[in-house]
Design a protein around this motif. Structure first.
Motif, PDB file in Angstrom:
ATOM      1  N   PRO A 304       0.813  -1.079   0.387  1.00 21.21           N
ATOM      2  CA  PRO A 304       0.031   0.231  -0.036  1.00 21.21           C
ATOM      3  C   PRO A 304       0.669   1.223   0.363  1.00 21.21           C
ATOM      4  O   PRO A 304       1.762   1.273   0.803  1.00 21.21           O
ATOM      5  N   GLY A 305      -0.021   1.919  -1.172  1.00 21.63           N
ATOM      6  CA  GLY A 305       1.341   3.440  -1.227  1.00 21.63           C
ATOM      7  C   GLY A 305       0.902   5.185  -0.381  1.00 21.63           C
ATOM      8  O   GLY A 305      -0.939   4.950  -0.807  1.00 21.63           O
ATOM      9  N   GLY A 306       1.027   6.259  -0.386  1.00 17.91           N
ATOM     10  CA  GLY A 306       0.470   6.451  -0.100  1.00 17.91           C
ATOM     11  C   GLY A 306       0.741   7.946   1.194  1.00 17.91           C
ATOM     12  O   GLY A 306       0.617   8.690   1.512  1.00 17.91           O
ATOM     13  N   LEU A 307       1.998   6.977   2.253  1.00 18.05           N
ATOM     14  CA  LEU A 307       2.327   7.414   2.994  1.00 18.05           C
ATOM     15  C   LEU A 307       2.933   9.010   3.252  1.00 18.05           C
ATOM     16  O   LEU A 307       3.117  10.015   3.864  1.00 18.05           O
ATOM     17  N   PRO A 308       3.731   8.910   1.444  1.00 18.49           N
ATOM     18  CA  PRO A 308       4.826  10.229   1.681  1.00 18.49           C
ATOM     19  C   PRO A 308       3.742  11.649   1.136  1.00 18.49           C
ATOM     20  O   PRO A 308       3.517  12.846   1.006  1.00 18.49           O
ATOM     21  N   ASP A 309       2.396  11.003   0.276  1.00 18.84           N
ATOM     22  CA  ASP A 309       1.411  11.771   0.047  1.00 18.84           C
ATOM     23  C   ASP A 309       0.815  12.523   1.596  1.00 18.84           C
ATOM     24  O   ASP A 309       0.090  14.058   1.472  1.00 18.84           O
ATOM     25  N   ILE A 310       0.707  11.699   2.406  1.00 19.51           N
ATOM     26  CA  ILE A 310      -0.358  12.448   3.633  1.00 19.51           C
ATOM     27  C   ILE A 310       0.625  12.936   4.074  1.00 19.51           C
ATOM     28  O   ILE A 310       0.080  14.135   5.169  1.00 19.51           O
ATOM     29  N   ALA A 311       1.915  12.653   4.479  1.00 21.40           N
ATOM     30  CA  ALA A 311       2.975  13.637   5.567  1.00 21.40           C
ATOM     31  C   ALA A 311       2.843  14.914   3.959  1.00 21.40           C
ATOM     32  O   ALA A 311       2.969  16.320   5.304  1.00 21.40           O
ATOM     33  N   GLU A 312       2.686  15.342   3.356  1.00 23.02           N
ATOM     34  CA  GLU A 312       2.470  16.493   2.319  1.00 23.02           C
ATOM     35  C   GLU A 312       1.248  17.080   2.278  1.00 23.02           C
ATOM     36  O   GLU A 312       1.309  18.348   2.707  1.00 23.02           O
ATOM     37  N   LEU A 313       0.565  16.202   2.832  1.00 19.24           N
ATOM     38  CA  LEU A 313      -1.467  16.790   2.706  1.00 19.24           C
ATOM     39  C   LEU A 313      -1.267  17.454   3.733  1.00 19.24           C
ATOM     40  O   LEU A 313      -1.619  19.011   4.314  1.00 19.24           O
ATOM     41  N   TYR A 314      -0.781  17.148   4.844  1.00 18.88           N
ATOM     42  CA  TYR A 314      -0.534  17.425   7.099  1.00 18.88           C
ATOM     43  C   TYR A 314       0.369  17.616   7.248  1.00 18.88           C
ATOM     44  O   TYR A 314      -0.149  18.140   8.366  1.00 18.88           O
ATOM     45  N   GLY A 315       1.035  17.934   7.126  1.00 23.51           N
ATOM     46  CA  GLY A 315       2.379  17.931   7.552  1.00 23.51           C
ATOM     47  C   GLY A 315       2.898  17.590   8.333  1.00 23.51           C
ATOM     48  O   GLY A 315       3.110  17.229   9.636  1.00 23.51           O
ATOM     49  N   VAL A 316       2.377  15.882   8.624  1.00 19.83           N
ATOM     50  CA  VAL A 316       2.225  14.582   9.484  1.00 19.83           C
ATOM     51  C   VAL A 316       3.282  13.981   9.102  1.00 19.83           C
ATOM     52  O   VAL A 316       2.735  13.122   8.867  1.00 19.83           O
TER      53      VAL A 316
END
Length: 348
Positions: A304-316
């Motif tokens: 499953p991918g997307g953790l870098p996107d989440i970091a960019e979206l929320y700053g977390v």
């Protein structure tokens, strides 16, 4: 500790991959990181399992692109070591990428991962669980309440009848596959190009016909679960909405989908809770749920991918939480050597 990430190929890795973010998080916490590919296992006559681990000769790049460049360049070296020299084998390959051209490689990670687990290496997700999840049929083992109405068949006539029964149309896709390849929205069995679509999708084996969920026009929600629970820190969830491109039915990132922030509601958490027992039972440490409304379209257990996107979206950045969880499991394995199975430990 030493973490080995198992991937399809080192050449195919990229800076924006979740695997890359996890590797950087591991190094930031002082751990050694190696990469393995399907051809990197060696089982000796004396039953010693060896691995050809790709490592960086020196330095630990902190930027994703610099790390991948070093891993793919002359800063990398291959060392043959006993599998017992690694603490964690993190299986992060996509079997569907190898299914056509390298079928021998598709499930090498799960097969040899089972041998690694037998030799005391924490292997996640649990390889025996992954063997059962080799295609989308695995999804049918989860509670019916979270599954859209679905038909699985190779019979065109069976699928035509099913399409006619669904007033909202259906999504047609191969049973084996990922990344949005050969996914079509069918409104009616009278569509002129239906035979061509059948031929394109059925060439990969069985087909899934799934009732179309109108809410999917806004995209689906990718929610990460770790140890069967939503991955979060201080109320910030590892989740985002995957918004499809204009005129596109697929929301996959590699099909021009784009990430957007999303609010995680009690309804979404309730959906996740329904699948938790099965994921825990199967030793699924880190998974991604693709949710529309109160239904799950897919459960991503391999990569499953997307953790870098989440970091960019929320700053977390939530990748350190994953590494910390692995540290805790390795410590538990030391304290309970021989008394706890890999599958149980994977989701503790």
């Amino acid at each position: 500790m030493r973490i080995a990430f198992f991937v399809n190929s080192i050449k195919g890795e990229a800076g924006y991959y979740t695997t890359t973010a996890l590797a950087l998080a591991g190094m930031a916490r002082g751990h050694d990181v190696s990469y393995l590919t399907p051809g990197d296992f060696v089982l000796h006559p004396d039953d010693n399992l060896m691995i050809r681990a790709t490592n960086l000769k020196n330095g630990k790049p902190k930027k994703a692109d610099a790390f991948i460049s070093a891993l793919q360049g002359d800063q990398a070296e291959i060392q043959t070591i006993n599998v017992s020299e690694i603490d964690v084998l993190f299986l992060r390959n996509d079997p569907s990428e190898d299914a056509d051209e390298r079928p021998w490689a598709a499930h090498a990670g799960a097969i040899f991962g089972r041998l690694a687990a037998e030799r005391g290496v924490l292997t996640v997700n649990d390889p025996e669980g992954l063997i059962r999840a080799q295609n989308k049929l695995y999804f049918q083992d989860f509670p019916q309440a979270v599954r859209p109405t679905t038909l699985i068949s190779k019979s065109f006539e069976e699928i035509r009848v099913f399409i006619d029964e669904q007033k909202q149309g259906v999504i047609l896709k191969p049973l084996q596959g990922s990344g949005g390849k050969n996914v079509f929205k069918i409104a009616s069995s009278k569509e002129a190009n239906l035979n061509q679509i059948f031929e394109a999708v059925s060439g990969e084996g069985y087909l899934i016909a799934q009732v179309y969920l109108p809410d999917a026009t806004a995209g689906d929600i990718r929610l990460f679960l770790m140890n069967g629970r939503p991955l979060q820190r201080d109320g910030a969830y590892a989740a985002f909405r995957r918004v499809p491109a204009k005129g596109e039915v697929r929301s996959n990132m590699n099909a021009a989908g784009t990430p957007a922030a999303v609010e995680i509601t009690p309804k979404i958490l309730a959906v996740a809770e329904l699948v938790r027992p099965k994921l825990v039972e199967d030793g699924m440490f880190l998974v991604g749920l693709d949710i529309v409304g109160d239904k799950i379209l897919e459960i991503n257990v391999f990569t499953p991918g997307g953790l870098p996107d989440i970091a960019e979206l929320y700053g977390v950045d939530l990748t350190p939480e994953v590494i910390i969880a692995l540290e805790q499991k390795v410590e538990m394995r030391k304290n309970y050597a021989g008394r706890i199975s890999n599958r149980r430990l994977a989701t503790l």
